[in-house]
Design a protein around this motif. Structure first.
Motif, PDB file in Angstrom:
ATOM      1  N   GLU A  98      26.916  32.765  50.317  1.00  0.00           N
ATOM      2  CA  GLU A  98      26.598  31.511  51.025  1.00  0.00           C
ATOM      3  C   GLU A  98      27.661  31.166  52.067  1.00  0.00           C
ATOM      4  OE1 GLU A  98      26.160  28.398  48.160  1.00  0.00           O
ATOM      5  OE2 GLU A  98      24.277  29.202  47.351  1.00  0.00           O
ATOM      6  N   VAL A  99      28.935  31.352  51.696  1.00  0.00           N
ATOM      7  CA  VAL A  99      30.023  31.038  52.634  1.00  0.00           C
ATOM      8  C   VAL A  99      29.931  31.948  53.857  1.00  0.00           C
ATOM      9  CG1 VAL A  99      32.529  31.100  52.966  1.00  0.00           C
ATOM     10  CG2 VAL A  99      31.580  30.085  50.885  1.00  0.00           C
ATOM     11  N   LEU A 100      29.656  33.224  53.636  1.00  0.00           N
ATOM     12  CA  LEU A 100      29.509  34.158  54.748  1.00  0.00           C
ATOM     13  C   LEU A 100      28.305  33.772  55.610  1.00  0.00           C
ATOM     14  CD1 LEU A 100      30.316  36.724  56.246  1.00  0.00           C
ATOM     15  CD2 LEU A 100      29.000  38.041  54.574  1.00  0.00           C
ATOM     16  N   ALA A 101      27.195  33.461  54.955  1.00  0.00           N
ATOM     17  CA  ALA A 101      25.962  33.115  55.682  1.00  0.00           C
ATOM     18  C   ALA A 101      26.093  31.817  56.475  1.00  0.00           C
ATOM     19  CB  ALA A 101      24.800  33.002  54.698  1.00  0.00           C
ATOM     20  N   SER A 102      26.935  30.901  55.994  1.00  0.00           N
ATOM     21  CA  SER A 102      27.071  29.588  56.634  1.00  0.00           C
ATOM     22  C   SER A 102      27.771  29.659  57.985  1.00  0.00           C
ATOM     23  CB  SER A 102      27.873  28.652  55.720  1.00  0.00           C
ATOM     24  OG  SER A 102      29.254  29.013  55.729  1.00  0.00           O
ATOM     25  N   GLY A 103      28.476  30.755  58.245  1.00  0.00           N
ATOM     26  CA  GLY A 103      29.238  30.874  59.482  1.00  0.00           C
ATOM     27  C   GLY A 103      30.623  30.269  59.411  1.00  0.00           C
ATOM     28  N   GLU A 104      30.988  29.711  58.250  1.00  0.00           N
ATOM     29  CA  GLU A 104      32.293  29.036  58.138  1.00  0.00           C
ATOM     30  C   GLU A 104      33.458  29.969  58.451  1.00  0.00           C
ATOM     31  OE1 GLU A 104      34.976  26.408  54.975  1.00  0.00           O
ATOM     32  OE2 GLU A 104      33.099  27.313  54.293  1.00  0.00           O
ATOM     33  N   ILE A 105      33.361  31.230  58.041  1.00  0.00           N
ATOM     34  CA  ILE A 105      34.459  32.174  58.316  1.00  0.00           C
ATOM     35  C   ILE A 105      34.144  33.055  59.527  1.00  0.00           C
ATOM     36  CG2 ILE A 105      35.252  32.167  55.918  1.00  0.00           C
ATOM     37  CD1 ILE A 105      34.006  35.037  55.684  1.00  0.00           C
ATOM     38  N   GLY A 106      33.080  32.708  60.254  1.00  0.00           N
ATOM     39  CA  GLY A 106      32.743  33.441  61.467  1.00  0.00           C
ATOM     40  C   GLY A 106      31.959  34.712  61.186  1.00  0.00           C
ATOM     41  N   GLU A 107      32.022  35.630  62.127  1.00  0.00           N
ATOM     42  CA  GLU A 107      31.306  36.913  61.998  1.00  0.00           C
ATOM     43  C   GLU A 107      32.048  37.826  61.039  1.00  0.00           C
ATOM     44  OE1 GLU A 107      28.411  37.918  63.729  1.00  0.00           O
ATOM     45  OE2 GLU A 107      28.320  35.771  64.170  1.00  0.00           O
ATOM     46  N   LEU A 108      31.289  38.587  60.258  1.00  0.00           N
ATOM     47  CA  LEU A 108      31.895  39.546  59.333  1.00  0.00           C
ATOM     48  C   LEU A 108      32.670  40.614  60.103  1.00  0.00           C
ATOM     49  CD1 LEU A 108      32.141  40.689  56.411  1.00  0.00           C
ATOM     50  CD2 LEU A 108      30.057  41.982  56.865  1.00  0.00           C
ATOM     51  N   ARG A 109      33.922  40.810  59.700  1.00  0.00           N
ATOM     52  CA  ARG A 109      34.772  41.826  60.331  1.00  0.00           C
ATOM     53  C   ARG A 109      35.141  42.958  59.358  1.00  0.00           C
ATOM     54  NH1 ARG A 109      33.340  39.997  64.608  1.00  0.00           N
ATOM     55  NH2 ARG A 109      34.620  38.862  66.141  1.00  0.00           N
ATOM     56  N   HIS A 110      35.522  42.564  58.138  1.00  0.00           N
ATOM     57  CA  HIS A 110      36.004  43.579  57.184  1.00  0.00           C
ATOM     58  C   HIS A 110      35.802  43.064  55.763  1.00  0.00           C
ATOM     59  CE1 HIS A 110      38.350  46.978  55.751  1.00  0.00           C
ATOM     60  NE2 HIS A 110      39.143  46.173  55.084  1.00  0.00           N
ATOM     61  N   VAL A 111      35.543  43.956  54.833  1.00  0.00           N
ATOM     62  CA  VAL A 111      35.436  43.571  53.424  1.00  0.00           C
ATOM     63  C   VAL A 111      36.194  44.581  52.573  1.00  0.00           C
ATOM     64  CG1 VAL A 111      33.197  44.750  53.255  1.00  0.00           C
ATOM     65  CG2 VAL A 111      33.849  43.111  51.498  1.00  0.00           C
ATOM     66  N   GLU A 112      36.889  44.087  51.569  1.00  0.00           N
ATOM     67  CA  GLU A 112      37.659  44.935  50.652  1.00  0.00           C
ATOM     68  C   GLU A 112      37.240  44.608  49.224  1.00  0.00           C
ATOM     69  OE1 GLU A 112      41.586  43.624  51.472  1.00  0.00           O
ATOM     70  OE2 GLU A 112      41.719  44.627  53.421  1.00  0.00           O
ATOM     71  N   ALA A 113      36.769  45.618  48.516  1.00  0.00           N
ATOM     72  CA  ALA A 113      36.441  45.443  47.093  1.00  0.00           C
ATOM     73  C   ALA A 113      37.261  46.441  46.297  1.00  0.00           C
ATOM     74  CB  ALA A 113      34.953  45.667  46.852  1.00  0.00           C
ATOM     75  N   MET A 114      37.936  45.949  45.279  1.00  0.00           N
ATOM     76  CA  MET A 114      38.781  46.803  44.425  1.00  0.00           C
ATOM     77  C   MET A 114      38.446  46.506  42.969  1.00  0.00           C
ATOM     78  SD  MET A 114      41.249  48.928  43.775  1.00  0.00           S
ATOM     79  CE  MET A 114      42.887  49.278  43.097  1.00  0.00           C
ATOM     80  N   VAL A 115      38.069  47.541  42.222  1.00  0.00           N
ATOM     81  CA  VAL A 115      37.756  47.379  40.805  1.00  0.00           C
ATOM     82  C   VAL A 115      38.591  48.398  40.034  1.00  0.00           C
ATOM     83  CG1 VAL A 115      35.957  47.336  39.057  1.00  0.00           C
ATOM     84  CG2 VAL A 115      35.419  46.633  41.392  1.00  0.00           C
ATOM     85  N   ALA A 116      39.541  47.899  39.250  1.00  0.00           N
ATOM     86  CA  ALA A 116      40.502  48.774  38.582  1.00  0.00           C
ATOM     87  C   ALA A 116      40.818  48.255  37.184  1.00  0.00           C
ATOM     88  CB  ALA A 116      41.791  48.854  39.406  1.00  0.00           C
ATOM     89  N   ILE A 117      41.008  49.207  36.254  1.00  0.00           N
ATOM     90  CA  ILE A 117      41.363  48.866  34.880  1.00  0.00           C
ATOM     91  C   ILE A 117      42.464  49.805  34.390  1.00  0.00           C
ATOM     92  CG2 ILE A 117      39.047  48.008  34.324  1.00  0.00           C
ATOM     93  CD1 ILE A 117      38.579  50.692  32.798  1.00  0.00           C
ATOM     94  N   GLN A 118      43.066  49.449  33.267  1.00  0.00           N
ATOM     95  CA  GLN A 118      44.014  50.362  32.629  1.00  0.00           C
ATOM     96  C   GLN A 118      43.246  51.523  32.004  1.00  0.00           C
ATOM     97  OE1 GLN A 118      46.053  47.289  30.224  1.00  0.00           O
ATOM     98  NE2 GLN A 118      47.897  47.800  31.360  1.00  0.00           N
ATOM     99  N   ALA A 119      43.908  52.636  31.827  1.00  0.00           N
ATOM    100  CA  ALA A 119      43.234  53.862  31.403  1.00  0.00           C
ATOM    101  C   ALA A 119      42.642  53.760  29.999  1.00  0.00           C
ATOM    102  CB  ALA A 119      44.213  55.030  31.438  1.00  0.00           C
ATOM    103  N   PRO A 120      41.372  54.099  29.844  1.00  0.00           N
ATOM    104  CA  PRO A 120      40.808  54.252  28.504  1.00  0.00           C
ATOM    105  C   PRO A 120      41.468  55.451  27.810  1.00  0.00           C
ATOM    106  CG  PRO A 120      39.077  54.204  30.200  1.00  0.00           C
ATOM    107  CD  PRO A 120      40.384  54.386  30.897  1.00  0.00           C
ATOM    108  N   PRO A 121      41.319  55.578  26.482  1.00  0.00           N
ATOM    109  CA  PRO A 121      41.874  56.734  25.779  1.00  0.00           C
ATOM    110  C   PRO A 121      41.302  58.045  26.328  1.00  0.00           C
ATOM    111  CG  PRO A 121      41.101  55.076  24.225  1.00  0.00           C
ATOM    112  CD  PRO A 121      40.650  54.637  25.564  1.00  0.00           C
TER     113      PRO A 121
END
Length: 333
Positions: free
Chosen positions: A137-160
């Motif tokens: 919604e925030v992106l669609a509203s134009g509040e932060i302007g035009e989309l320039r870059h997105v960073e997604a990071m999903v990380a966990i500690q090592a399973p056995p």
């Protein structure tokens, strides 16, 4: 409320307690059966979680006429085969992600879902939580302007080392378990980016002692409208990180934990006017997901996820693997 769903659970995975059992209890749906490779495990699971009965095998659970929805949280490599089996039996299927081991198998699941005429959904639960909805919604509203870059990071500690997530024959790897969220989150920004992203490049590192299995992978993507994206994952990290940061021409918006928003429900918006933090609620994203799935099954309400979406995600996962020097995951033989 409409008639409760009658759900059967494949396996006695610990995750099911939070991903399905709790949400079913919260929303009034029935978990009518559970099956596991070891019947005693299934019996202990049923006793702990109040499941109505134990089926003797996965096949017996799928054949049970009282089970109308099959929930599949098995090891990744078993998603495809048992999704296919459940769809062939005419069941609705809620599958943990990813829907299959590779894009070819995901396409077979799509065909099976179309033939069955039942509801099939890959469980990208994060998409149903107000944190992600508000991010969009925030992106669609134009509040932060035009989309320039997105960073997604999903990380966990090592399973056995013995965890199936490190097993190539069971379709393990960081992208399969974690990176699928990063890639999916970027894909979901297509409406504000001129269309779907394409993979530009990827780098990854192999898990020591697990040939062909990725411990981490970083993928660079580009959108038709000119924005860029970074989808990262790491399965032997020094902590937990599950963030999504969207940078626009006039500001940025950050979800510190978009995957598990019940742990951190903040959304931080920064523009030239200052910074604000919104709190979107710690109700489980899995509960929102089950409600949406039930609305689809019972009333035909639209869902943002279907078998087509699952194939598109799996195709991107396969491409990221190849670009980083890995092979796509093999099917269970």
């Amino acid at each position: 409320m409409s008639e409760p769903l009658r759900i059967g659970v494949l396996g006695a995975a610990r995750i099911s307690g939070s991903s399905l059992i709790g949400p079913a209890r919260a929303t009034g749906h029935r978990v009518v059966a559970v099956a596991a490779r070891d019947r005693s495990r299934a019996e202990a699971y049923a006793a702990e979680h109040g499941v109505e009965r134990v089926a003797g095998s996965y096949a017996e659970l799928i054949a049970d006429p009282e089970v109308e929805v099959v929930y599949n949280p098995l090891a990744n490599g078993l998603h495809g085969p048992w999704n296919l089996a459940a769809l062939a039996a005419g069941k609705h299927v809620l599958s943990e992600k990813p829907s299959a081991s590779n894009a070819e198998e995901a396409a077979e699941v799509r065909e099976a879902a179309a033939k069955a005429g039942t509801v099939f959904m890959e469980a990208f639960h994060y998409l149903f939580h107000p944190v992600t909805r508000r991010l969009h919604e925030v992106l669609a509203s134009g509040e932060i302007g035009e989309l320039r870059h997105v960073e997604a990071m999903v990380a966990i500690q090592a399973p056995p080392d013995t965890d199936p997530r490190w097993s190539l024959p069971l379709a393990g790897g960081a992208v399969m378990d974690l990176g699928c969220y990063s890639l999916h989150a970027l894909r979901m920004l297509a409406p504000w980016a001129g269309g779907a992203p394409r993979l530009v490049s990827a780098r990854g590192g192999q898990r020591a002692g697990a040939p062909g299995v990725d411990e981490w992978l970083d993928a660079d993507l580009a959108f038709p409208g000119g924005a860029t994206g970074s989808a990262r994952c790491h399965m032997a990290y020094d902590g937990l990180e599950m963030s999504c940061r969207i940078i626009g021409s006039r500001g940025e918006v950050l979800a510190p934990n978009f995957v598990l928003p019940h742990r951190d429900d903040r959304l931080v918006v920064r523009t030239g006017d200052g910074e604000r933090t919104e709190r979107l609620g710690t109700r489980s994203s899995y509960t929102y997901q089950l409600e949406a799935f039930a609305d689809r099954v019972r009333g035909g309400a639209p869902l943002p996820l279907d078998a087509d979406d699952a194939v598109t995600t799996m195709t991107l996962i396969d491409a990221a693997y190849r670009a980083a020097g890995f092979e796509p995951r093999p099917r269970v033989s």
